[in-house]
Design a protein around this motif. Structure first.
Motif, PDB file in Angstrom:
ATOM      1  N   MET A  29       0.838  -1.211   0.000  1.00  0.00           N
ATOM      2  CA  MET A  29       0.000   0.000   0.000  1.00  0.00           C
ATOM      3  C   MET A  29       0.869   1.255   0.000  1.00  0.00           C
ATOM      4  SD  MET A  29      -3.144  -0.676  -0.417  1.00  0.00           S
ATOM      5  CE  MET A  29      -3.742   0.995  -0.217  1.00  0.00           C
ATOM      6  N   ALA A  30       2.002   1.199   0.674  1.00  0.00           N
ATOM      7  CA  ALA A  30       2.905   2.368   0.699  1.00  0.00           C
ATOM      8  C   ALA A  30       3.404   2.666  -0.717  1.00  0.00           C
ATOM      9  CB  ALA A  30       4.074   2.102   1.643  1.00  0.00           C
ATOM     10  N   GLU A  31       3.712   1.615  -1.480  1.00  0.00           N
ATOM     11  CA  GLU A  31       4.147   1.807  -2.876  1.00  0.00           C
ATOM     12  C   GLU A  31       3.005   2.363  -3.724  1.00  0.00           C
ATOM     13  OE1 GLU A  31       6.986   1.508  -4.703  1.00  0.00           O
ATOM     14  OE2 GLU A  31       7.895   1.369  -2.722  1.00  0.00           O
ATOM     15  N   ILE A  32       1.828   1.785  -3.536  1.00  0.00           N
ATOM     16  CA  ILE A  32       0.660   2.195  -4.335  1.00  0.00           C
ATOM     17  C   ILE A  32       0.298   3.651  -4.032  1.00  0.00           C
ATOM     18  CG2 ILE A  32      -1.840   1.795  -4.578  1.00  0.00           C
ATOM     19  CD1 ILE A  32      -1.161  -1.254  -4.151  1.00  0.00           C
ATOM     20  N   ARG A  56      -9.968  -0.027  -1.224  1.00  0.00           N
ATOM     21  CA  ARG A  56     -11.339   0.493  -1.134  1.00  0.00           C
ATOM     22  C   ARG A  56     -11.442   1.503   0.012  1.00  0.00           C
ATOM     23  NH1 ARG A  56     -14.200   1.129  -4.612  1.00  0.00           N
ATOM     24  NH2 ARG A  56     -14.938  -0.903  -5.230  1.00  0.00           N
ATOM     25  N   GLU A  57     -10.894   1.149   1.175  1.00  0.00           N
ATOM     26  CA  GLU A  57     -10.975   2.056   2.328  1.00  0.00           C
ATOM     27  C   GLU A  57     -10.284   3.387   2.064  1.00  0.00           C
ATOM     28  OE1 GLU A  57      -9.336  -0.358   5.418  1.00  0.00           O
ATOM     29  OE2 GLU A  57     -11.134  -1.625   5.538  1.00  0.00           O
ATOM     30  N   ASP A 116     -16.769  -6.791  -4.278  1.00  0.00           N
ATOM     31  CA  ASP A 116     -17.217  -5.481  -3.789  1.00  0.00           C
ATOM     32  C   ASP A 116     -16.100  -4.442  -3.779  1.00  0.00           C
ATOM     33  OD1 ASP A 116     -19.709  -6.464  -3.460  1.00  0.00           O
ATOM     34  OD2 ASP A 116     -19.527  -6.838  -1.307  1.00  0.00           O
ATOM     35  N   ASN A 117     -14.856  -4.901  -3.851  1.00  0.00           N
ATOM     36  CA  ASN A 117     -13.729  -3.963  -3.750  1.00  0.00           C
ATOM     37  C   ASN A 117     -12.985  -3.770  -5.065  1.00  0.00           C
ATOM     38  OD1 ASN A 117     -14.214  -3.580  -1.020  1.00  0.00           O
ATOM     39  ND2 ASN A 117     -13.014  -5.402  -0.470  1.00  0.00           N
ATOM     40  N   VAL A 118     -13.507  -4.369  -6.127  1.00  0.00           N
ATOM     41  CA  VAL A 118     -12.825  -4.278  -7.428  1.00  0.00           C
ATOM     42  C   VAL A 118     -13.717  -3.490  -8.391  1.00  0.00           C
ATOM     43  CG1 VAL A 118     -12.042  -5.629  -9.423  1.00  0.00           C
ATOM     44  CG2 VAL A 118     -11.474  -6.377  -7.107  1.00  0.00           C
ATOM     45  N   ASP A 119     -13.118  -2.527  -9.085  1.00  0.00           N
ATOM     46  CA  ASP A 119     -13.890  -1.681  -9.996  1.00  0.00           C
ATOM     47  C   ASP A 119     -14.093  -2.330 -11.358  1.00  0.00           C
ATOM     48  OD1 ASP A 119     -14.083   1.165  -8.583  1.00  0.00           O
ATOM     49  OD2 ASP A 119     -12.201   0.167  -8.075  1.00  0.00           O
ATOM     50  N   MET A 120     -13.091  -3.075 -11.812  1.00  0.00           N
ATOM     51  CA  MET A 120     -13.262  -3.756 -13.095  1.00  0.00           C
ATOM     52  C   MET A 120     -12.304  -4.945 -13.235  1.00  0.00           C
ATOM     53  SD  MET A 120     -11.412  -1.638 -16.104  1.00  0.00           S
ATOM     54  CE  MET A 120     -12.727  -0.457 -16.176  1.00  0.00           C
ATOM     55  N   PHE A 121     -12.711  -5.850 -14.103  1.00  0.00           N
ATOM     56  CA  PHE A 121     -11.870  -7.011 -14.405  1.00  0.00           C
ATOM     57  C   PHE A 121     -11.406  -6.915 -15.860  1.00  0.00           C
ATOM     58  CE2 PHE A 121     -14.368  -8.339 -10.821  1.00  0.00           C
ATOM     59  CZ  PHE A 121     -13.474  -9.081 -10.059  1.00  0.00           C
ATOM     60  N   LEU A 122     -10.127  -7.157 -16.075  1.00  0.00           N
ATOM     61  CA  LEU A 122      -9.568  -7.314 -17.419  1.00  0.00           C
ATOM     62  C   LEU A 122      -9.420  -8.824 -17.583  1.00  0.00           C
ATOM     63  CD1 LEU A 122      -6.749  -4.624 -17.053  1.00  0.00           C
ATOM     64  CD2 LEU A 122      -9.118  -4.272 -17.750  1.00  0.00           C
TER      65      LEU A 122
END
Ligand code: SF4
Ligand code: SF4
Length: 300
Positions: A112-115, A151-152, A175-181
């Motif tokens: 998360m720190a990298e993201i 998501r949070e 519930d926490n994913v916006d889209m799938f490739l």
């Protein structure tokens, strides 16, 4: 799973979903596509890659290896992966940087720190993070925790998947994913087994179920001339997806950018002839999807 094995974190990606994205590559994949351009993504363990052309033949790696896993003969280095214990001594001591490790462990907090470092780019461009691989869903406990953390913190998530995972794994993160490739390659089960190493039934079933859950899906179709660009395969894909709601279809022509990595892993590349479809054939395939009312793009 407290940690995930990651082999790359690529910044400023513009072909892995909308906007500017940080793409995280998870190590390990249940499939073995013949044309895979990231062969270091396939094994679920760390691996050593080596660049033969940089080697001076000094043999220091051979001397330092406590396992006797390295041999240098006639200027050619060989590493026996069965004996290697990944202590990294040979990597640290090679002055020519011939050797490199694929696979680093991250906790959710570290990742998360990298993201988070790239958040300004996500905010400006409508981007986010893309979880790719390998197959991210093969490390589902970690991915569930990571997508929850995103998501949070209001960071959009796309998952680039080969589809070969239990559907319960998709449900964990839905519930926490916006889209799938979502990759589809071959509709014929026997050819899928031959070129990809697994049957395609689970992949197709998951795509259907994911659409029923109203997930946003971009279908990704790698195209290799003479293997999956024929009318039979394209027609079968079109028939399969005719009742599936897809936001977009991406046609991804074959390339051999990853070819050099096979030699770095001591693997043989190209066990069948592979080439991209001609521009004319690509446009024909694009038209076939457009006529079926799909939004189509050549490229990611
Ligand atoms: S230490 Fe590096 S340069 Fe020397 S033989 Fe080993 S890989 Fe080659
Ligand atoms: S990582 Fe350690 S065990 Fe593996 S080849 Fe290098 S020195 Fe030997």
């Amino acid at each position: 799973m407290d940690k995930a094995l990651i082999f790359n974190i690529q910044k400023f990606c513009v072909h892995d979903g909308p906007g500017i994205r940080t793409t995280v590559f998870f190590k390990g994949c249940p499939l073995h596509c013949l044309w895979c351009h990231n062969p270091e993504s396939q094994a679920f363990a760390k691996q050593i890659l080596w660049s033969q052309e940089k080697c001076s033949g000094c043999r220091q790696c051979e001397k330092i290896c406590p396992q006797g896993a390295v041999t240098v003969a006639d200027g050619i280095i060989r590493t026996d992966a069965r004996q290697c214990r990944l202590c990294e001594r040979c990597i640290d001591m090679c002055l020519n940087n011939v050797r490199e490790l694929a696979g680093t462990e991250y906790t959710v907090t570290q990742l998360m720190a990298e993201i988070e470092k790239d958040r300004p780019f996500y905010d400006q461009s409508g981007g986010g993070v893309t979880l790719s691989g390998g197959e991210a869903l093969s490390q589902i406990e970690f991915v569930a925790a990571l997508t929850q953390a995103c998501r949070e913190r209001g960071i959009a998530v796309a998952v680039d998947t080969c589809g070969y995972a239990p559907f319960s794994s998709f449900e964990r993160i839905l519930d926490n994913v916006d889209m799938f490739l979502y990759d589809i390659k071959l509709m014929d089960a026997a050819l899928h087994q031959q070129y990809i190493g697994q049957d395609n039934a689970l992949i197709l079933d998951n795509l259907r179920k994911l659409a029923q859950k109203k997930a946003r899906i971009h279908l990704r179709l790698p195209l290799i001339a003479g293997i999956n660009d024929d009318d039979g395969n394209i027609g079968a894909i079109l028939k399969f997806v005719q009742d599936i709601r897809l936001e977009a279809v991406n046609l991804l022509p074959y390339h051999d950018i990853g070819k050099g990595k096979y030699a770095k892993l001591g693997l043989i590349y190209g066990q069948a002839p592979m080439a991209p479809p001609s521009a004319e054939r690509l446009n024909e395939i694009k038209s076939m999807f457009e006529q079926a009312n799909f939004k189509v793009k050549i490229g990611g």
